[in-house]
Design a protein around this motif. Structure first.
Motif, PDB file in Angstrom:
ATOM      1  N   SER A   1       0.836  -1.208   0.000  1.00 11.33           N
ATOM      2  CA  SER A   1       0.000   0.000   0.000  1.00 11.33           C
ATOM      3  C   SER A   1       0.868   1.255   0.000  1.00 11.33           C
ATOM      4  CB  SER A   1      -0.920   0.017   1.224  1.00 11.33           C
ATOM      5  OG  SER A   1      -1.789  -1.079   1.186  1.00 11.33           O
TER       6      SER A   1
ATOM      7  N   ALA B   1       3.835   1.530  -1.136  1.00 12.16           N
ATOM      8  CA  ALA B   1       4.508   1.620  -2.439  1.00 12.16           C
ATOM      9  C   ALA B   1       3.579   2.117  -3.536  1.00 12.16           C
ATOM     10  CB  ALA B   1       5.055   0.244  -2.821  1.00 12.16           C
ATOM     11  N   HIS B   2       2.277   2.029  -3.300  1.00  9.51           N
ATOM     12  CA  HIS B   2       1.307   2.464  -4.313  1.00  9.51           C
ATOM     13  C   HIS B   2       0.493   3.666  -3.834  1.00  9.51           C
ATOM     14  CE1 HIS B   2       2.350  -1.549  -5.794  1.00  9.51           C
ATOM     15  NE2 HIS B   2       2.013  -1.083  -6.963  1.00  9.51           N
ATOM     16  N   ASP B   3       1.058   4.428  -2.917  1.00 14.56           N
ATOM     17  CA  ASP B   3       0.449   5.683  -2.440  1.00 14.56           C
ATOM     18  C   ASP B   3      -0.945   5.501  -1.845  1.00 14.56           C
ATOM     19  OD1 ASP B   3       2.677   7.309  -3.361  1.00 14.56           O
ATOM     20  OD2 ASP B   3       1.945   6.890  -5.379  1.00 14.56           O
TER      21      ASP B   3
ATOM     22  N   GLN C   1      -0.817   1.391 -12.299  1.00 12.99           N
ATOM     23  CA  GLN C   1      -0.423   1.284 -10.892  1.00 12.99           C
ATOM     24  C   GLN C   1      -1.475   0.517 -10.089  1.00 12.99           C
ATOM     25  OE1 GLN C   1      -0.070   4.846  -8.548  1.00 12.99           O
ATOM     26  NE2 GLN C   1       1.719   4.071  -7.479  1.00 12.99           N
TER      27      GLN C   1
ATOM     28  N   HIS D   1      -0.919  -2.940  -8.171  1.00 10.15           N
ATOM     29  CA  HIS D   1      -1.262  -3.068  -6.747  1.00 10.15           C
ATOM     30  C   HIS D   1      -2.141  -4.300  -6.528  1.00 10.15           C
ATOM     31  CE1 HIS D   1      -2.746  -0.839  -2.883  1.00 10.15           C
ATOM     32  NE2 HIS D   1      -2.102  -1.941  -2.624  1.00 10.15           N
TER      33      HIS D   1
ATOM     34  N   LYS E   1      -0.176  -7.543  -6.867  1.00  8.62           N
ATOM     35  CA  LYS E   1       0.677  -7.844  -5.716  1.00  8.62           C
ATOM     36  C   LYS E   1      -0.150  -8.333  -4.523  1.00  8.62           C
ATOM     37  CE  LYS E   1       4.543  -4.939  -6.935  1.00  8.62           C
ATOM     38  NZ  LYS E   1       5.196  -3.628  -6.777  1.00  8.62           N
ATOM     39  N   ILE E   2      -1.317  -7.722  -4.342  1.00  7.19           N
ATOM     40  CA  ILE E   2      -2.182  -8.141  -3.235  1.00  7.19           C
ATOM     41  C   ILE E   2      -2.640  -9.595  -3.450  1.00  7.19           C
ATOM     42  CG2 ILE E   2      -4.453  -7.751  -2.145  1.00  7.19           C
ATOM     43  CD1 ILE E   2      -2.423  -5.649  -1.314  1.00  7.19           C
TER      44      ILE E   2
ATOM     45  N   ARG F   1      12.416  -2.022  -7.277  1.00  9.72           N
ATOM     46  CA  ARG F   1      11.141  -2.192  -6.598  1.00  9.72           C
ATOM     47  C   ARG F   1      10.049  -2.598  -7.552  1.00  9.72           C
ATOM     48  NH1 ARG F   1      12.016   2.735  -2.397  1.00  9.72           N
ATOM     49  NH2 ARG F   1      12.159   1.434  -0.599  1.00  9.72           N
TER      50      ARG F   1
END
Lengths: 191, 73
Positions: free
Chosen positions: A80, A82-84, B8, B12, B15-16, B73
């Motif tokens: 979270s 890392a993704h703002d 993005q 996200h 990754k979750i 990253r």
């Protein structure tokens, strides 16, 4: 042009700093691993595969599952950040701290029973209290570090541009989990 | 041209999902370890065989150990 070169230099410096930080943390984790490995080895050297029947295996499994769940929430907190996603970071970090406290509660219960069943001056007591005590101390320091990043990052200070403090603390938390993955069978399951 | 915000968000979510899959694997291994300890002989060998993959899953997917080889990253 000069500004462009300076910007490039700053980017390189930031990347170098990040790699240096990561390497330093991994070296620290490696050194801590040796410490845990030494105490686990001592347990087997002193006691073989003997274990106390007074330890509650279901409670051991339960606190293991709690700690593994806290690893998931810690991972989500880092992702979270890392993704703002500030809300996700705050929510997941708070959940990790809560699960860590539940784990510590379980350890406290085991300590209370352990003190009666196998006092620290017995061989098994020495192995149990050294290993679980050392691990609990690491959990405690992890909780303090998590609380610190939660406090600092609650208003969105960490984002995709720089979240190293979160990454560092979360890596440490995962290491605490890895240590427990070996401690749980060593003390509770081996026979 | 792809929208960075959409990219993005997708990254996200990916990754979750990965985190949840790894978590499911960890839980299965931990419970299996417990069951094996109740039933099997030569528990020490089994414990090692089940603990090492758990540690590896955490190190690779949660701790991103591959970043040490220069991955970003």
């Amino acid at each position: 042009m000069a500004a462009g070169v300076r910007e490039l230099g700053q980017i390189e410096t930031a990347e170098y700093r990040l790699r240096r930080n990561r390497l330093g943390l991994w070296l620290f984790i490696a050194s801590e691993s040796f410490l845990f490995a030494a105490i686990i080895s001592a347990r087997f050297y002193l006691l073989g595969t003997q274990r106390s029947e007074d330890l509650s295996q279901p409670l051991g499994l339960l606190i293991s599952l709690v700690l593994l769940t806290s690893s998931l929430t810690a991972y989500r907190a880092e992702t979270s950040a890392a993704h703002d996603d500030v809300r996700g970071f705050v929510r997941n970090t708070a959940a990790t701290i809560t699960l860590g406290l539940v784990f510590m509660g379980g350890v406290a219960l085991e300590f209370r029973e352990g003190l009666e069943a196998f006092p620290p001056d017995t061989l098994y007591g020495t192995a149990f209290f050294s290993l679980v005590g050392l691990h609990a101390f690491h959990v405690l320091t992890g909780l303090v570090a998590l609380a610190a990043v939660l406090w600092v990052g609650r208003d969105g200070r960490f984002g995709s541009a720089d979240y190293w403090p979160v990454e560092g603390v979360v890596k440490y938390w995962h290491f605490v989990d890895v240590a427990w993955v070996f401690i749980f069978p060593t003390l509770y399951l081996v026979k | 041209v792809s929208d960075p915000t959409v990219d993005q968000a997708a990254s996200h979510r990916g990754k979750i999902t990965l985190g949840a899959v790894v978590f499911a694997g960890l839980i299965c291994l931990d419970v299996l370890e417990y069951i094996v300890a109740q039933t099997a002989q030569q528990v020490l060998v089994w414990m090692a065989l089940l603990a090492v993959p758990q540690a590896a899953l955490i190190a690779v997917f949660y701790m991103h150990v591959r970043q040490l080889r220069g991955g970003d990253r």
